[in-house]
Design a protein around this motif. Sequence first.
Motif, PDB file in Angstrom:
ATOM      1  N   PHE A   1     -18.678  -1.396   4.078  1.00 51.81           N
ATOM      2  CA  PHE A   1     -18.359  -1.004   2.705  1.00 51.81           C
ATOM      3  C   PHE A   1     -16.921  -1.369   2.350  1.00 51.81           C
ATOM      4  O   PHE A   1     -16.645  -1.842   1.243  1.00 51.81           O
ATOM      5  CB  PHE A   1     -18.583   0.501   2.522  1.00 51.81           C
ATOM      6  CG  PHE A   1     -20.006   0.909   2.759  1.00 51.81           C
ATOM      7  CD1 PHE A   1     -21.003   0.496   1.899  1.00 51.81           C
ATOM      8  CD2 PHE A   1     -20.332   1.687   3.847  1.00 51.81           C
ATOM      9  CE1 PHE A   1     -22.318   0.863   2.112  1.00 51.81           C
ATOM     10  CE2 PHE A   1     -21.637   2.059   4.074  1.00 51.81           C
ATOM     11  CZ  PHE A   1     -22.644   1.650   3.202  1.00 51.81           C
ATOM     12  N   ILE A   2     -16.005  -1.145   3.276  1.00 53.21           N
ATOM     13  CA  ILE A   2     -14.606  -1.479   3.021  1.00 53.21           C
ATOM     14  C   ILE A   2     -14.441  -2.996   2.925  1.00 53.21           C
ATOM     15  O   ILE A   2     -13.746  -3.506   2.023  1.00 53.21           O
ATOM     16  CB  ILE A   2     -13.699  -0.893   4.129  1.00 53.21           C
ATOM     17  CG1 ILE A   2     -13.754   0.625   4.085  1.00 53.21           C
ATOM     18  CG2 ILE A   2     -12.270  -1.395   3.995  1.00 53.21           C
ATOM     19  CD1 ILE A   2     -13.104   1.305   5.276  1.00 53.21           C
ATOM     20  N   GLY A   3     -15.097  -3.738   3.802  1.00 56.08           N
ATOM     21  CA  GLY A   3     -15.052  -5.197   3.739  1.00 56.08           C
ATOM     22  C   GLY A   3     -15.642  -5.734   2.447  1.00 56.08           C
ATOM     23  O   GLY A   3     -15.112  -6.671   1.847  1.00 56.08           O
ATOM     24  N   GLY A   4     -16.751  -5.143   2.007  1.00 59.05           N
ATOM     25  CA  GLY A   4     -17.360  -5.558   0.743  1.00 59.05           C
ATOM     26  C   GLY A   4     -16.451  -5.283  -0.441  1.00 59.05           C
ATOM     27  O   GLY A   4     -16.363  -6.083  -1.376  1.00 59.05           O
ATOM     28  N   ALA A   5     -15.769  -4.140  -0.434  1.00 57.21           N
ATOM     29  CA  ALA A   5     -14.850  -3.812  -1.522  1.00 57.21           C
ATOM     30  C   ALA A   5     -13.663  -4.786  -1.555  1.00 57.21           C
ATOM     31  O   ALA A   5     -13.226  -5.207  -2.638  1.00 57.21           O
ATOM     32  CB  ALA A   5     -14.341  -2.383  -1.373  1.00 57.21           C
ATOM     33  N   ILE A   6     -13.177  -5.166  -0.382  1.00 58.46           N
ATOM     34  CA  ILE A   6     -12.075  -6.124  -0.320  1.00 58.46           C
ATOM     35  C   ILE A   6     -12.513  -7.481  -0.856  1.00 58.46           C
ATOM     36  O   ILE A   6     -11.810  -8.126  -1.630  1.00 58.46           O
ATOM     37  CB  ILE A   6     -11.534  -6.232   1.121  1.00 58.46           C
ATOM     38  CG1 ILE A   6     -10.824  -4.943   1.506  1.00 58.46           C
ATOM     39  CG2 ILE A   6     -10.587  -7.436   1.254  1.00 58.46           C
ATOM     40  CD1 ILE A   6     -10.434  -4.869   2.965  1.00 58.46           C
ATOM     41  N   VAL A   7     -13.710  -7.923  -0.468  1.00 56.22           N
ATOM     42  CA  VAL A   7     -14.216  -9.221  -0.918  1.00 56.22           C
ATOM     43  C   VAL A   7     -14.490  -9.203  -2.424  1.00 56.22           C
ATOM     44  O   VAL A   7     -14.212 -10.175  -3.127  1.00 56.22           O
ATOM     45  CB  VAL A   7     -15.482  -9.601  -0.122  1.00 56.22           C
ATOM     46  CG1 VAL A   7     -16.156 -10.809  -0.724  1.00 56.22           C
ATOM     47  CG2 VAL A   7     -15.116  -9.888   1.322  1.00 56.22           C
ATOM     48  N   GLU A   8     -15.020  -8.098  -2.930  1.00 57.54           N
ATOM     49  CA  GLU A   8     -15.287  -7.990  -4.370  1.00 57.54           C
ATOM     50  C   GLU A   8     -14.001  -8.038  -5.179  1.00 57.54           C
ATOM     51  O   GLU A   8     -13.970  -8.615  -6.258  1.00 57.54           O
ATOM     52  CB  GLU A   8     -16.016  -6.677  -4.669  1.00 57.54           C
ATOM     53  CG  GLU A   8     -17.470  -6.671  -4.290  1.00 57.54           C
ATOM     54  CD  GLU A   8     -18.314  -7.431  -5.290  1.00 57.54           C
ATOM     55  OE1 GLU A   8     -18.028  -7.344  -6.497  1.00 57.54           O
ATOM     56  OE2 GLU A   8     -19.250  -8.101  -4.833  1.00 57.54           O
ATOM     57  N   GLY A   9     -12.945  -7.434  -4.659  1.00 53.87           N
ATOM     58  CA  GLY A   9     -11.697  -7.364  -5.389  1.00 53.87           C
ATOM     59  C   GLY A   9     -10.818  -8.597  -5.223  1.00 53.87           C
ATOM     60  O   GLY A   9      -9.865  -8.794  -5.986  1.00 53.87           O
ATOM     61  N   ALA A  10     -11.101  -9.455  -4.245  1.00 49.92           N
ATOM     62  CA  ALA A  10     -10.279 -10.639  -4.012  1.00 49.92           C
ATOM     63  C   ALA A  10     -10.569 -11.685  -5.076  1.00 49.92           C
ATOM     64  O   ALA A  10     -11.668 -11.808  -5.592  1.00 49.92           O
ATOM     65  CB  ALA A  10     -10.566 -11.203  -2.631  1.00 49.92           C
ATOM     66  N   THR A  11      -9.538 -12.455  -5.416  1.00 45.36           N
ATOM     67  CA  THR A  11      -9.728 -13.501  -6.416  1.00 45.36           C
ATOM     68  C   THR A  11      -9.765 -14.858  -5.757  1.00 45.36           C
ATOM     69  O   THR A  11      -9.308 -15.068  -4.684  1.00 45.36           O
ATOM     70  CB  THR A  11      -8.582 -13.472  -7.443  1.00 45.36           C
ATOM     71  OG1 THR A  11      -7.342 -13.633  -6.750  1.00 45.36           O
ATOM     72  CG2 THR A  11      -8.594 -12.179  -8.210  1.00 45.36           C
TER      73      THR A  11
END
Length: 63
Positions: free
Chosen positions: A53-63
Amino acid sequence: MLITGRAVQGVGNGGTILMIEMILCDLVPLRDRERSTAIIFGVFGIVSSLDPFIGGAIVEGAT
């Protein structure tokens, strides 16, 4: 590629657990070892379940 990546991840995870056990056996007396092991692996289990979940949130927020 996915199978190879999972194999490398498994070897790394096994090495991490082995090193935790070795350090724990050196530093903690036998009487307190079961409690220390339970705390360390309890935290390890919680972090392992939250990691996707934390990895997914980081990937979603990365540009």
